[in-house]
Design an enzyme around this catalytic site. Structure first.
Site, PDB file in Angstrom:
ATOM      1  N   CYS A   1      82.114 -32.170-145.828  1.00 58.15           N
ATOM      2  CA  CYS A   1      81.924 -33.627-145.858  1.00 58.15           C
ATOM      3  C   CYS A   1      83.214 -34.365-146.192  1.00 58.15           C
ATOM      4  CB  CYS A   1      80.824 -33.997-146.851  1.00 58.15           C
ATOM      5  SG  CYS A   1      79.195 -33.430-146.293  1.00 58.15           S
TER       6      CYS A   1
ATOM      7  N   HIS B   1      78.599 -26.430-147.113  1.00 61.39           N
ATOM      8  CA  HIS B   1      77.823 -27.638-147.398  1.00 61.39           C
ATOM      9  C   HIS B   1      76.490 -27.300-148.068  1.00 61.39           C
ATOM     10  CE1 HIS B   1      76.145 -31.621-147.105  1.00 61.39           C
ATOM     11  NE2 HIS B   1      75.048 -31.062-146.621  1.00 61.39           N
TER      12      HIS B   1
END
Lengths: 420, 420
Positions: free
Chosen positions: B341, B367
């Site tokens: 991200c 993630h």
């Protein structure tokens, strides 16, 4: 667009020595400086400056075909010592498409690689990977290898694509023939490539390329025909390009043939522009290429071989999945400073390959890229020191390629007098 | 080997509060401290201390089956917030083998993970992955899923294997039944597991386990039979183990059944020892497990789902390869601080999955592990603050699991009085 200053007019920030020769493009935002020539071979030490940083040459460029150097984070690629990477115009055109990349802010932003990117033109892929390629003077139509959809590439489209990606170095569309081929067909494709280069240069100017961050390289062709190679090299040399590539080699020919082609044609290329040998990247071929006057290389070999468990060491290429590595509780290469050698043993990497674990591919990819980067560091240092020929001999005495079928002629025996 | 000090005698380095309960093993080199109990649920905040560092609980443990958390470098695993990882006794026994791992200096050195490792016993894999498992009172024989070779596991062999790996937390060999099964067969397997635990404890003492760095956990079984679960929990609770695991759940039963089994049995487990729910790891199941008194979890789900393009977000699980993510030039989750991200957009990760690129699997794995680690951080903070029930409700109101077939009973409605 390219200003030739063979006498080395521009000040070089990193050395007090004036370059031996220099060329610039993009109004000075791109330059190549020839810093040193090897007394015993055609080897050259140089520096390319781009708007995204400098590239010390000779340089090897890792390949990130689909906007990723397979398995690796860009920071890992950088940590191996990579100064510039290559991406493929053909693949990125098909997926995700130039519009999406443009929307993302360009290829550098999309893939989060902040340093220079060279994109090939797609010529090689169209003729090797796509189906039903049909060539006309306008360009080439073909079917996507992904979904069979029909596409067209022209010299102009290929410039548009690469400007859309925001490449630092763009390649012209060339007509790549599968070999063996009739001499007439090779001559025809080589001449077409030259005409396409003229159109690419015109398109680059029309599209205001000089105000972009992208320069254009031309590509020499000519198959394994020495005279066609020479003619093609002269043609590319005569045109307004920022660099000159050698295409259509390392396509399965014996190594001595590639060496002959290079020896015949690189002297015809401008001394003050970078020279790029496309698709070459075995450790031994890099030394041979440098000795024959090449400044830039790219190849999928180090990463593809890595994913199959082939690892470069100073003694040659090894297969890490072989039983002999099972209980070697030491790094693959004690002299290597890469993550694979710093953090893990050969036994562990062997285990990862035997167990089919992806992390093994990563470690092997990092190791091979670092191996080539260190080799290029060694080559540059030897060129700086004027000891390239000795360094080459030391490498050649020790390194055993897995699949060396023929031994190229010894380029270190060439007289310095034969330099261009 | 385990000294129970429910009044919390030992000084805790990280908090000025005395623990509510505490147990130690390895002559004090291993301990569990119960720091806080949730007023509205069975939720507990605790801390495990090992010779390789502390583990704040509740904790989720990423799985590194074959001595690698798939696709990731141990430093990346650590950077997601992982405090302890799990490896599989069965897989490592077959490949590379305990002798090689011992020779390498133990599992931590072999895979370069310096923090705690929990190894399962192989019981689950023998009965799910291997072929032709035959159980006798002595143990179980079976055929390797790799090459069909015959192997034997007994409670004693499994202790030897895990001591050989150098695990921080070892699990007993248990008899895991495929469900559905007759109640009599479940009772039989559950009782056998208890007898095997007694043998494991004896073997641990014979092998001088107390002078190793490894502790032993027992495993509660009992299928979906509430009374067998309670009986099994009491049996494990009565024995000299450093922690108590709940096995044989999350094997396909409806979520409310798992909830009932936990609610019935965790109150029977010692308050002063860590409780580990094996094989559970969806975001929603972690909240539900904590609410029912669990301190430790492991599951391949976050990494396996990731490799298939399934990504956790605060709103639920998404499929990154779906067309809706094609042109999302923003992170998958704006609130997430993971590498995926921080460095890349959803559009880029979508591209990697569409193009079949391994780097996509890596980013997705990072993630999801970071998502679960952040969730556990949130859970621990809420338990510290006494606001777990509210936090759970907020999560439950927002998060949409992909495949939630049934809704478990609301554990936040349980009276604090029902705590053990």
């Amino acid at each position: 667009m390219v200003v030739n200053t063979p006498s080395g007019a521009a000040e070089n920030a990193r050395t007090h020595n004036e370059p031996l020769a220099q060329s610039t493009a993009l109004g000075g935002r791109f330059s190549f400086s020839l810093l040193k020539e090897d007394p015993a071979t055609l080897g050259r030490r140089g520096r390319i400056e781009t708007t995204r940083g400098a590239i010390e040459t000779p340089v090897f460029m890792p390949v990130g075909t689909q906007a990723t150097v397979k398995t690796l984070h860009p920071e890992e690629v950088r940590a191996t010592g990579a100064q510039i990477i290559l991406a493929n115009t053909y693949h990125l055109m098909l997926r995700p498409g130039v519009d999406l990349i443009r929307e993302a802010g360009g290829l550098h932003t999309f893939m989060n690689w902040k340093r220079p990117i060279l994109t090939d033109s797609g010529g090689f892929q169209v003729f090797s990977l796509a189906a039903n390629a049909k060539v006309t003077e306008e360009g080439v139509t073909f079917a996507s290898h992904i979904d069979g959809s029909r596409w067209k590439m022209t010299p102009e489209i290929v410039i548009d694509l690469q400007l859309g990606y925001g490449s630092d170095i763009m390649m012209q569309l060339d007509h790549v023939l599968g070999l063996p081929a009739e001499r007439a067909a090779i001559a025809d494709a080589t001449e077409r490539s030259a005409r396409w280069l003229e159109r690419a240069i015109a398109a680059y100017k029309t599209r205001d390329g000089v105000n972009s961050r992208s320069v254009l390289f031309g590509i020499q062709q000519g198959g394994m025909e020495k005279d066609l190679r020479i003619e093609s090299a002269r043609r590319v040399a005569s045109l307004d390009v920022a660099g000159c590539a050698v295409g259509g080699l390392s396509v399965g020919e014996p190594k001595h043939v590639m060496a002959e082609m290079l020896e015949a044609s690189t002297p015809e290329l401008p001394r003050d522009k970078p020279r790029y040998l496309m698709g070459v990247g075995s450790p031994e071929d890099l030394w041979h290429g440098v000795a024959r006057g090449i400044d830039m290389f790219d190849c999928v070999l180090p990463t593809r071989t890595a994913r199959n468990g082939g690892l470069f060491t100073p003694d040659g290429r090894i297969s890490i999945a072989k039983t002999r590595w099972r209980d070697v509780h030491a790094p693959i290469d004690e002299t290597c400073d890469c993550v694979a050698c710093r953090d893990f043993t050969a036994a562990y990497i062997h285990h990862l390959f035997r167990a089919g674990e992806i992390f093994g591919m990563r470690l092997a990819s990092i190791h091979n890229l670092r191996f080539l980067a260190r080799q290029m560091e060694e080559i540059r240092a030897a060129l700086d020191a004027g000891t390239f020929a000795q360094a080459f001999r030391a490498f050649d005495d020790r390194y055993r390629p897995v699949a060396s079928l023929t031994v190229p002629s010894d380029p270190t025996q060439r007289a310095g007098a034969s330099l261009p």
